[in-house]
Motif scaffolding. Structure first.
Motif, short mmCIF file in Angstrom:
data_model
loop_
_atom_site.label_atom_id
_atom_site.label_comp_id
_atom_site.label_asym_id
_atom_site.label_seq_id
_atom_site.Cartn_x
_atom_site.Cartn_y
_atom_site.Cartn_z
N GLN A 5 2.24 5.73 -3.25
CA GLN A 5 1.50 6.37 -3.17
C GLN A 5 0.52 6.52 -2.16
O GLN A 5 0.07 5.56 -1.78
CB GLN A 5 0.47 6.98 -4.18
N LYS A 6 0.05 7.59 -1.60
CA LYS A 6 -1.04 7.81 -0.59
C LYS A 6 -2.41 6.47 -0.80
O LYS A 6 -3.33 6.01 0.12
CB LYS A 6 -1.49 9.08 -0.32
N GLU A 7 -2.41 6.13 -1.82
CA GLU A 7 -3.68 5.70 -2.49
C GLU A 7 -3.35 4.15 -2.42
O GLU A 7 -4.52 3.12 -2.05
CB GLU A 7 -3.63 5.66 -3.83
N MET A 51 -1.54 3.21 1.04
CA MET A 51 -2.54 2.70 2.56
C MET A 51 -3.21 1.63 2.27
O MET A 51 -2.86 0.84 3.38
CB MET A 51 -2.58 4.14 3.11
N GLU A 52 -4.59 1.18 2.08
CA GLU A 52 -5.12 0.34 2.05
C GLU A 52 -4.84 -0.80 1.99
O GLU A 52 -4.60 -1.62 2.61
CB GLU A 52 -6.26 1.10 1.37
N GLY A 53 -4.06 -1.11 0.62
CA GLY A 53 -3.51 -2.13 0.61
C GLY A 53 -2.78 -2.48 1.42
O GLY A 53 -2.62 -3.61 2.01
N MET A 54 -1.72 -1.85 1.58
CA MET A 54 -0.59 -1.43 2.88
C MET A 54 -0.78 -2.39 4.73
O MET A 54 -1.08 -3.72 5.06
CB MET A 54 0.30 -0.97 2.79
N LEU A 55 -2.29 -1.81 4.38
CA LEU A 55 -2.97 -1.78 6.10
C LEU A 55 -3.78 -3.45 5.86
O LEU A 55 -3.50 -4.08 6.87
CB LEU A 55 -3.76 -1.00 6.20
N GLU A 56 -4.10 -3.66 4.57
CA GLU A 56 -4.66 -5.33 4.45
C GLU A 56 -3.15 -5.75 5.04
O GLU A 56 -3.70 -6.89 5.48
CB GLU A 56 -4.67 -5.50 2.81
N TRP A 57 -2.23 -5.90 4.18
CA TRP A 57 -1.38 -7.33 4.61
C TRP A 57 -0.67 -6.73 5.43
O TRP A 57 -0.20 -8.65 6.27
CB TRP A 57 -0.18 -7.53 3.13
N MET A 58 -1.24 -5.82 6.64
CA MET A 58 -0.10 -5.52 7.74
C MET A 58 -0.90 -6.04 8.54
O MET A 58 -0.30 -6.25 10.02
CB MET A 58 0.20 -4.68 7.69
N SER A 59 -2.18 -6.45 8.72
CA SER A 59 -3.51 -7.02 9.33
C SER A 59 -3.80 -8.42 9.24
O SER A 59 -4.29 -8.96 9.61
CB SER A 59 -4.36 -5.89 9.62
N GLU A 119 -2.94 4.32 9.98
CA GLU A 119 -3.14 4.85 9.36
C GLU A 119 -2.18 6.37 8.75
O GLU A 119 -1.46 6.51 8.11
CB GLU A 119 -4.66 5.82 8.86
N LYS A 120 -2.08 6.69 9.95
CA LYS A 120 -0.65 8.33 10.04
C LYS A 120 0.61 8.15 9.69
O LYS A 120 1.13 8.17 9.09
CB LYS A 120 -1.04 8.94 11.30
N LYS A 121 0.97 6.10 10.46
CA LYS A 121 2.06 6.24 10.46
C LYS A 121 2.11 5.22 8.82
O LYS A 121 4.01 5.97 8.51
CB LYS A 121 2.02 4.97 11.45
N ILE A 122 1.33 5.28 7.99
CA ILE A 122 1.67 4.78 7.10
C ILE A 122 1.32 5.41 5.84
O ILE A 122 2.51 5.73 5.14
CB ILE A 122 0.64 3.31 6.55
N LEU A 123 1.32 6.61 6.44
CA LEU A 123 1.18 8.17 5.16
C LEU A 123 2.17 8.25 5.46
O LEU A 123 3.24 9.53 5.22
CB LEU A 123 0.21 8.75 5.45
N GLN A 124 2.69 8.41 6.48
CA GLN A 124 4.57 8.80 6.84
C GLN A 124 5.16 8.18 6.35
O GLN A 124 6.05 8.70 5.63
CB GLN A 124 4.48 9.62 8.51
N PHE A 125 5.19 6.56 6.59
CA PHE A 125 6.27 5.89 5.92
C PHE A 125 6.04 6.03 3.94
O PHE A 125 6.97 6.45 3.90
CB PHE A 125 5.82 4.76 5.87
N ILE A 126 5.25 6.61 3.62
CA ILE A 126 5.18 6.77 1.80
C ILE A 126 5.31 7.59 1.86
O ILE A 126 6.06 7.42 0.84
CB ILE A 126 2.86 6.65 1.52
N GLU A 127 5.54 8.73 2.29
CA GLU A 127 5.98 10.04 1.91
C GLU A 127 7.25 10.39 2.46
O GLU A 127 8.03 10.48 1.22
CB GLU A 127 4.95 11.47 3.08
N ASP A 176 -2.23 -0.14 -12.37
CA ASP A 176 -1.80 0.34 -11.45
C ASP A 176 -2.48 0.23 -9.87
O ASP A 176 -1.40 0.84 -8.68
CB ASP A 176 -1.50 2.11 -11.31
N GLU A 177 -2.78 -0.68 -9.50
CA GLU A 177 -2.91 -1.36 -8.31
C GLU A 177 -1.89 -1.54 -7.64
O GLU A 177 -1.48 -2.67 -8.03
CB GLU A 177 -4.18 -2.72 -8.66
N TYR A 178 -1.66 -1.78 -6.16
CA TYR A 178 -1.35 -2.10 -5.18
C TYR A 178 -0.87 -3.28 -5.10
O TYR A 178 -2.45 -3.99 -4.44
CB TYR A 178 -0.86 -0.52 -4.04
N LEU A 179 0.15 -3.89 -5.06
CA LEU A 179 0.08 -5.82 -5.02
C LEU A 179 0.84 -6.13 -3.78
O LEU A 179 1.15 -6.93 -3.48
CB LEU A 179 0.36 -6.13 -5.90
#
Length: 179
Positions: A7-9, A11-19, A36-44, A66-69
């Motif tokens: 889900q688009k929500e 994204m923040e957790g994805m950016l966390e592990w990616m960085s 953020e744009k590329k990650i949102l596109q990936f999610i969609e 339901d927190e993203y892990l």
């Protein structure tokens, strides 16, 4: 722990592990080019059902909140050959709690019981001992090593290859391999 559609929500957790440099050292691709744009596109665009040549990506989420892990995937799906490449990445806060093992067992259940795959495979840097321990615990069999196979940040890295077959998964289930 549960697997669900990204889900688009998330994204923040994805950016966390990616960085996170500790996590990134075990990846062969640079995540610093992702924004953020590329990650949102990936999610969609993330699929949760196998399509020839595509990948399926699930969020690993806390069962209650339901927190993203993290993300778990079956990449390079071959519906013809009934195989796919496994991948997983967890946020640091989710590591060391058995979540990766549970998520892996669940994606294997989907792969073999729902999608009717024959083989799931992976490759891992030869010095990623923590991941190798997880894969072996979850039933993956070592197949071989590609020595000095990749040039990553001016250093040659070796890859170990693992797989699990449908019959091996079924045998594990008969012997109490549960989630």
């Amino acid at each position: 722990m549960k697997l669900r559609k990204l889900q688009k929500e998330d994204m923040e957790g994805m950016l966390e592990w990616m960085s996170d440099s500790d996590i990134r050292q075990n990846f062969r691709f640079g995540t610093d080019r992702l924004d953020e744009k590329k990650i949102l596109q990936f999610i969609e665009n993330a699929e949760i059902m196998p399509i020839e040549g595509n990948s399926v990506h699930y969020a690993i989420a806390d069962k209650e909140s339901d927190e993203y892990l993290g993300t778990i995937s079956l990449k390079e799906v071959s519906t013809v050959n009934k195989n796919a490449e496994y991948a997983i990445s967890l946020r640091k806060k989710a590591q060391g709690k058995g979540i990766a093992s549970k998520a892996t067992k669940e994606i294997l259940r989907l792969a073999f019981e729902e999608f009717k795959f024959e083989r799931i495979y992976l490759n891992v840097f030869s010095n990623n001992f923590r991941a190798i321990k997880l894969y072996e615990k979850c039933g993956f069999t070592f197949e071989g090593e590609f020595r000095n196979h990749l040039l990553v940040e001016d250093e040659y890295r070796s890859l170990k290859w693992y797989s699990i077959l449908s019959c091996e998964y079924q045998a594990l289930c008969k012997n109490g391999f549960n989630i």
